[in-house]
Design a protein around this motif. Structure first.
Motif, PDB file in Angstrom:
ATOM      1  N   GLY A   1       0.819  -1.198   0.000  1.00 58.63           N
ATOM      2  CA  GLY A   1       0.000   0.000   0.000  1.00 58.63           C
ATOM      3  C   GLY A   1       0.857   1.254   0.000  1.00 58.63           C
ATOM      4  N   LEU A   2       0.458   2.232  -0.788  1.00 61.44           N
ATOM      5  CA  LEU A   2       1.169   3.513  -0.846  1.00 61.44           C
ATOM      6  C   LEU A   2       0.142   4.622  -0.655  1.00 61.44           C
ATOM      7  CD1 LEU A   2       3.773   5.121  -1.338  1.00 61.44           C
ATOM      8  CD2 LEU A   2       3.252   5.070  -3.780  1.00 61.44           C
ATOM      9  N   PHE A   3       0.249   5.326   0.462  1.00 57.58           N
ATOM     10  CA  PHE A   3      -0.690   6.393   0.774  1.00 57.58           C
ATOM     11  C   PHE A   3      -0.086   7.720   0.356  1.00 57.58           C
ATOM     12  CE2 PHE A   3      -2.389   9.730   3.476  1.00 57.58           C
ATOM     13  CZ  PHE A   3      -3.748   9.520   3.365  1.00 57.58           C
ATOM     14  N   CYS A   4      -0.828   8.469  -0.474  1.00 58.94           N
ATOM     15  CA  CYS A   4      -0.344   9.762  -0.955  1.00 58.94           C
ATOM     16  C   CYS A   4      -1.539  10.667  -1.173  1.00 58.94           C
ATOM     17  CB  CYS A   4       0.448   9.588  -2.252  1.00 58.94           C
ATOM     18  SG  CYS A   4       1.004  11.137  -2.978  1.00 58.94           S
ATOM     19  N   ARG A   5      -1.556  11.807  -0.519  1.00 57.07           N
ATOM     20  CA  ARG A   5      -2.682  12.731  -0.640  1.00 57.07           C
ATOM     21  C   ARG A   5      -2.570  13.632  -1.863  1.00 57.07           C
ATOM     22  NH1 ARG A   5      -3.438  14.832   5.597  1.00 57.07           N
ATOM     23  NH2 ARG A   5      -4.671  13.093   6.338  1.00 57.07           N
ATOM     24  N   SER A   6      -1.355  13.866  -2.340  1.00 59.37           N
ATOM     25  CA  SER A   6      -1.147  14.818  -3.429  1.00 59.37           C
ATOM     26  C   SER A   6      -1.512  14.189  -4.771  1.00 59.37           C
ATOM     27  CB  SER A   6       0.313  15.269  -3.439  1.00 59.37           C
ATOM     28  OG  SER A   6       0.588  16.041  -4.592  1.00 59.37           O
ATOM     29  N   ASP A   7      -2.438  14.822  -5.485  1.00 56.29           N
ATOM     30  CA  ASP A   7      -2.792  14.354  -6.819  1.00 56.29           C
ATOM     31  C   ASP A   7      -1.616  14.450  -7.781  1.00 56.29           C
ATOM     32  OD1 ASP A   7      -5.363  13.819  -5.999  1.00 56.29           O
ATOM     33  OD2 ASP A   7      -6.145  15.770  -6.609  1.00 56.29           O
ATOM     34  N   ARG A   8      -0.809  15.478  -7.634  1.00 55.19           N
ATOM     35  CA  ARG A   8       0.331  15.659  -8.528  1.00 55.19           C
ATOM     36  C   ARG A   8       1.362  14.567  -8.331  1.00 55.19           C
ATOM     37  NH1 ARG A   8       1.045  20.642 -10.890  1.00 55.19           N
ATOM     38  NH2 ARG A   8       3.286  20.371 -10.795  1.00 55.19           N
ATOM     39  N   CYS A   9       1.630  14.204  -7.090  1.00 52.76           N
ATOM     40  CA  CYS A   9       2.606  13.137  -6.823  1.00 52.76           C
ATOM     41  C   CYS A   9       2.098  11.791  -7.326  1.00 52.76           C
ATOM     42  CB  CYS A   9       2.918  13.068  -5.333  1.00 52.76           C
ATOM     43  SG  CYS A   9       3.862  14.483  -4.704  1.00 52.76           S
ATOM     44  N   ARG A  10       0.811  11.499  -7.077  1.00 54.27           N
ATOM     45  CA  ARG A  10       0.258  10.229  -7.557  1.00 54.27           C
ATOM     46  C   ARG A  10       0.275  10.178  -9.081  1.00 54.27           C
ATOM     47  NH1 ARG A  10      -3.877  11.417  -4.087  1.00 54.27           N
ATOM     48  NH2 ARG A  10      -5.336  11.596  -5.824  1.00 54.27           N
ATOM     49  N   GLY A  11      -0.108  11.290  -9.714  1.00 55.14           N
ATOM     50  CA  GLY A  11      -0.090  11.329 -11.164  1.00 55.14           C
ATOM     51  C   GLY A  11       1.304  11.144 -11.728  1.00 55.14           C
ATOM     52  N   ALA A  12       2.300  11.786 -11.087  1.00 52.78           N
ATOM     53  CA  ALA A  12       3.683  11.646 -11.553  1.00 52.78           C
ATOM     54  C   ALA A  12       4.165  10.215 -11.405  1.00 52.78           C
ATOM     55  CB  ALA A  12       4.588  12.597 -10.770  1.00 52.78           C
ATOM     56  N   LEU A  13       3.785   9.549 -10.315  1.00 53.00           N
ATOM     57  CA  LEU A  13       4.198   8.168 -10.119  1.00 53.00           C
ATOM     58  C   LEU A  13       3.563   7.246 -11.151  1.00 53.00           C
ATOM     59  CD1 LEU A  13       5.853   6.266  -8.386  1.00 53.00           C
ATOM     60  CD2 LEU A  13       3.906   6.043  -6.828  1.00 53.00           C
ATOM     61  N   PHE A  14       2.287   7.481 -11.483  1.00 48.98           N
ATOM     62  CA  PHE A  14       1.636   6.678 -12.512  1.00 48.98           C
ATOM     63  C   PHE A  14       2.264   6.922 -13.883  1.00 48.98           C
ATOM     64  CE2 PHE A  14      -1.854   5.453  -9.752  1.00 48.98           C
ATOM     65  CZ  PHE A  14      -2.221   4.237 -10.299  1.00 48.98           C
ATOM     66  N   GLU A  15       2.607   8.168 -14.182  1.00 50.48           N
ATOM     67  CA  GLU A  15       3.261   8.465 -15.451  1.00 50.48           C
ATOM     68  C   GLU A  15       4.612   7.765 -15.538  1.00 50.48           C
ATOM     69  OE1 GLU A  15       2.196  10.398 -18.125  1.00 50.48           O
ATOM     70  OE2 GLU A  15       0.246  10.290 -17.126  1.00 50.48           O
ATOM     71  N   LEU A  16       5.325   7.747 -14.429  1.00 50.43           N
ATOM     72  CA  LEU A  16       6.629   7.103 -14.401  1.00 50.43           C
ATOM     73  C   LEU A  16       6.522   5.594 -14.577  1.00 50.43           C
ATOM     74  CD1 LEU A  16       9.708   7.162 -13.832  1.00 50.43           C
ATOM     75  CD2 LEU A  16       9.157   7.007 -11.401  1.00 50.43           C
ATOM     76  N   LEU A  17       5.635   4.960 -13.813  1.00 44.46           N
ATOM     77  CA  LEU A  17       5.511   3.505 -13.873  1.00 44.46           C
ATOM     78  C   LEU A  17       4.851   3.050 -15.170  1.00 44.46           C
ATOM     79  CD1 LEU A  17       4.462   2.789 -10.172  1.00 44.46           C
ATOM     80  CD2 LEU A  17       6.694   2.477 -11.225  1.00 44.46           C
ATOM     81  N   GLY A  18       4.112   3.922 -15.827  1.00 42.00           N
ATOM     82  CA  GLY A  18       3.504   3.592 -17.100  1.00 42.00           C
ATOM     83  C   GLY A  18       4.389   3.919 -18.286  1.00 42.00           C
ATOM     84  N   ALA A  19       5.661   4.272 -18.026  1.00 43.88           N
ATOM     85  CA  ALA A  19       6.648   4.569 -19.073  1.00 43.88           C
ATOM     86  C   ALA A  19       6.206   5.746 -19.948  1.00 43.88           C
ATOM     87  CB  ALA A  19       6.923   3.338 -19.936  1.00 43.88           C
ATOM     88  N   ARG A  20       5.433   6.667 -19.380  1.00 44.36           N
ATOM     89  CA  ARG A  20       5.072   7.889 -20.096  1.00 44.36           C
ATOM     90  C   ARG A  20       5.873   9.088 -19.599  1.00 44.36           C
ATOM     91  NH1 ARG A  20       0.226   5.126 -19.455  1.00 44.36           N
ATOM     92  NH2 ARG A  20      -0.124   6.129 -17.436  1.00 44.36           N
ATOM     93  N   ALA A  21       6.653   8.871 -18.545  1.00 44.71           N
ATOM     94  CA  ALA A  21       7.594   9.860 -18.036  1.00 44.71           C
ATOM     95  C   ALA A  21       8.817   9.099 -17.524  1.00 44.71           C
ATOM     96  CB  ALA A  21       6.968  10.700 -16.922  1.00 44.71           C
ATOM     97  N   PHE A  22       9.952   9.775 -17.507  1.00 43.23           N
ATOM     98  CA  PHE A  22      11.194   9.093 -17.154  1.00 43.23           C
ATOM     99  C   PHE A  22      11.906   9.875 -16.070  1.00 43.23           C
ATOM    100  CE2 PHE A  22      10.220   8.299 -21.604  1.00 43.23           C
ATOM    101  CZ  PHE A  22      10.097   6.913 -21.594  1.00 43.23           C
ATOM    102  N   PRO A  23      12.559   9.182 -15.157  1.00 39.32           N
ATOM    103  CA  PRO A  23      13.189   9.859 -14.016  1.00 39.32           C
ATOM    104  C   PRO A  23      14.346  10.740 -14.453  1.00 39.32           C
ATOM    105  CG  PRO A  23      13.824   7.547 -14.074  1.00 39.32           C
ATOM    106  CD  PRO A  23      12.769   7.726 -15.123  1.00 39.32           C
ATOM    107  N   GLU A  24      14.531  11.825 -13.698  1.00 38.81           N
ATOM    108  CA  GLU A  24      15.630  12.735 -13.963  1.00 38.81           C
ATOM    109  C   GLU A  24      16.874  12.364 -13.172  1.00 38.81           C
ATOM    110  OE1 GLU A  24      13.829  16.314 -12.786  1.00 38.81           O
ATOM    111  OE2 GLU A  24      12.443  16.420 -14.483  1.00 38.81           O
ATOM    112  N   GLY A  25      16.688  11.520 -12.183  1.00 40.81           N
ATOM    113  CA  GLY A  25      17.817  11.066 -11.375  1.00 40.81           C
ATOM    114  C   GLY A  25      17.452   9.811 -10.623  1.00 40.81           C
ATOM    115  N   GLY A  26      18.460   9.054 -10.197  1.00 41.70           N
ATOM    116  CA  GLY A  26      18.223   7.818  -9.484  1.00 41.70           C
ATOM    117  C   GLY A  26      18.287   6.604 -10.394  1.00 41.70           C
ATOM    118  N   LYS A  27      17.983   5.445  -9.825  1.00 41.51           N
ATOM    119  CA  LYS A  27      18.050   4.199 -10.574  1.00 41.51           C
ATOM    120  C   LYS A  27      16.741   3.424 -10.428  1.00 41.51           C
ATOM    121  CE  LYS A  27      23.063   3.664 -10.122  1.00 41.51           C
ATOM    122  NZ  LYS A  27      24.175   2.775  -9.699  1.00 41.51           N
ATOM    123  N   LEU A  28      16.453   2.629 -11.459  1.00 37.43           N
ATOM    124  CA  LEU A  28      15.227   1.847 -11.507  1.00 37.43           C
ATOM    125  C   LEU A  28      15.579   0.415 -11.876  1.00 37.43           C
ATOM    126  CD1 LEU A  28      11.943   3.219 -13.017  1.00 37.43           C
ATOM    127  CD2 LEU A  28      12.472   0.805 -13.128  1.00 37.43           C
TER     128      LEU A  28
END
Length: 487
Positions: free
Chosen positions: A35-62
């Protein structure tokens, strides 16, 4: 030791110079419900974009399935092993259940011919094993209720042989019986080795069944714990990022109260004068709060409701979400963001010569003729309003009817509330809403108010009955001799 399928290591993602995810660390194990609890719509949307390969990280490793896929090309190629299922997930309503589940899987093609019997047999097998034998594989998706479509969307994971399901909280409008089926499907997927990342912005029962629970605040994981080992107070404290606990779905309304501390002020009146009896009246109504006003003579409440809906000019200070209310209205008074429901709303607000969707969506576009169900936007807006009040069963039964049958008074009143929900109100004013209610109906009305408060809507209850207000409100103002006597 369970195998690690997905690992996000110090990921960062921003939009227009504004950080959305920052130093995000997250792991997902095989067969785990995380479970991942997040109140921010922007953060949840960004995470979905990232995991759906529609956005790519600017730093870090996956890392996925044990190998690094940090580059956009590698992540785009490897993301086929994941399935992101949003709450408003798009399905093909004109296709059958089997065609939506199995899609164009290569294993059902032989010499460029589609093996329909094999596809339908596979889909029916998955439906039976997941506890959904009542759903037929040959049904068109538009013929089954919306909550069943969401369960069908989940089974695409097995058909596509994906190992990871990224799931948005889509069980918010389910009845308890439907929520059990929802959990059974997730349990079946986990037994098949599918890992589930359950992303939500509300405190639901499914969180208690998670193997691990992470809390995301300001784009960073601030807590990771096992909810089954926590006490109720400890669990709720994990969600206090702004000084207030999230709404609890299993708590009674009476005495619950959403504390004003840490909540934004939704409606504020200071020394307001209007009409003959409303003199020097002041109140403060917080977001998601239920405030009752007890007035045995009904003179102050009458003029207060008229003043808040623009039917009566006033002097003093009055503001909604920080914006001053207009002191005078034109020939058609109305104040956007405030809705009024009086004691006759349930019996006089329903048009039985119209269908359910027309009745609920009536306020969305008054300039159009009836037949609102032909508009897809209006139809789904109505469904969302009904889901917020746990009335999807009613939509399934009467959603296609041209005329609405006779319904109970409390149910009719719920439809009127759903009608106002379609307009996105900030404050709902009820005038003697509980007249004629027995104890059971009053409890059901309390459940409706609780759901509204969970959505951040403020409730103002005007009543002649002190005892009823005590059961419905977290705070009561008593009016005596045209003044605010006690709070």
């Amino acid at each position: 030791m369970k195998a690690e399928l997905l690992r996000l290591c110090r990921l960062s993602l921003s939009s227009q110079g504004r950080p959305l995810l920052e130093n995000l660390n997250l792991t997902l194990l095989q067969g785990e419900l995380h479970g991942l609890f997040c109140r921010s719509d922007r953060c949840r949307g960004a995470l979905f974009e990232l995991l759906g390969a529609r956005a790519f990280p600017e730093g870090g490793k996956l890392f996925l399935f044990g190998r690094e896929v940090s580059s956009p090309a590698a992540w785009r190629q490897a993301a086929g092993g994941l399935l992101c299922c949003r709450q408003d997930d798009q399905l093909f309503l004109q296709l059958t259940v089997a065609e939506n589940i199995c899609g164009l899987q290569e294993r059902f093609f032989s010499y460029r011919c589609l093996d329909l019997p094999a596809m339908y047999a596979e889909a029916q097998r998955l439906l039976g094993e997941a506890g959904l034998p009542f759903v037929r594989a040959d049904q068109r998706l538009e013929e089954i209720p919306p909550w069943q479509r969401q369960l069908v969307a989940l089974l695409r994971v097995c058909a596509r042989q994906c190992k990871i399901l990224i799931l948005e909280d889509s069980a918010g409008g389910y009845t308890r019986a439907q929520a059990v089926l929802y959990k059974n499907v997730l349990r079946y997927l986990r037994q098949a080795g599918v890992s589930v990342l359950f992303i939500t912005d509300r405190f639901s029962e499914l969180i208690l069944e998670c193997d691990r629970l992470s809390v995301l605040r300001h784009g960073t994981i601030v807590s990771v714990s096992e909810p089954q080992h926590l006490q109720g107070g400890e669990l709720l404290s994990l969600f206090r990022g702004d000084g207030s606990a999230p709404p609890r779905e299993d708590s009674p309304l009476a005495g619950e109260g959403v504390p004003a501390a840490g909540r934004s002020v939704r409606l504020e009146l200071q020394s307001v004068c209007a009409g003959e009896h409303l003199r020097g009246f002041s109140l403060s109504l917080a977001s998601g709060e239920a405030l009752g006003i007890y007035d045995p003579d009904w003179t102050v409440c009458e003029e207060l409701s008229h003043m808040l809906t623009g039917q009566l000019p006033y002097t003093g200070f009055a503001a909604l979400d920080g914006r001053p209310l207009p002191s005078r209205q034109g020939s058609r008074p109305s104040i956007k963001g405030i809705a009024l429901l009086d004691e006759s709303s349930g019996t006089q607000g329903i048009f039985h010569n119209l269908g359910l969707v027309d009745n609920v969506g009536l306020l969305l576009d008054l300039g159009r003729p009836f037949g609102i169900e032909n508009s897809r936007v209006t139809y789904y807006t109505v469904l969302q309003a009904l889901a917020a009040l746990d009335l999807l069963d009613l939509a399934q039964e009467y959603g296609r009817c041209e005329r609405l049958p006779q319904l109970g008074g409390s149910l009719q009143q719920s439809l009127v509330i759903a009608r106002w929900l379609c307009t996105g109100p900030a404050v709902l004013i009820f005038r003697n809403p509980h007249i004629g209610y027995n104890d059971l109906s009053l409890h059901e009305f309390g459940e409706v108010l609780r759901r509204l408060r969970q959505r951040g809507i403020s409730i103002l209850l005007l009543s002649r009955s002190r005892s009823q207000l005590r059961r419905l409100c977290s705070r009561i103002i008593e009016v005596e001799e045209e003044l605010c006597a006690r709070d």
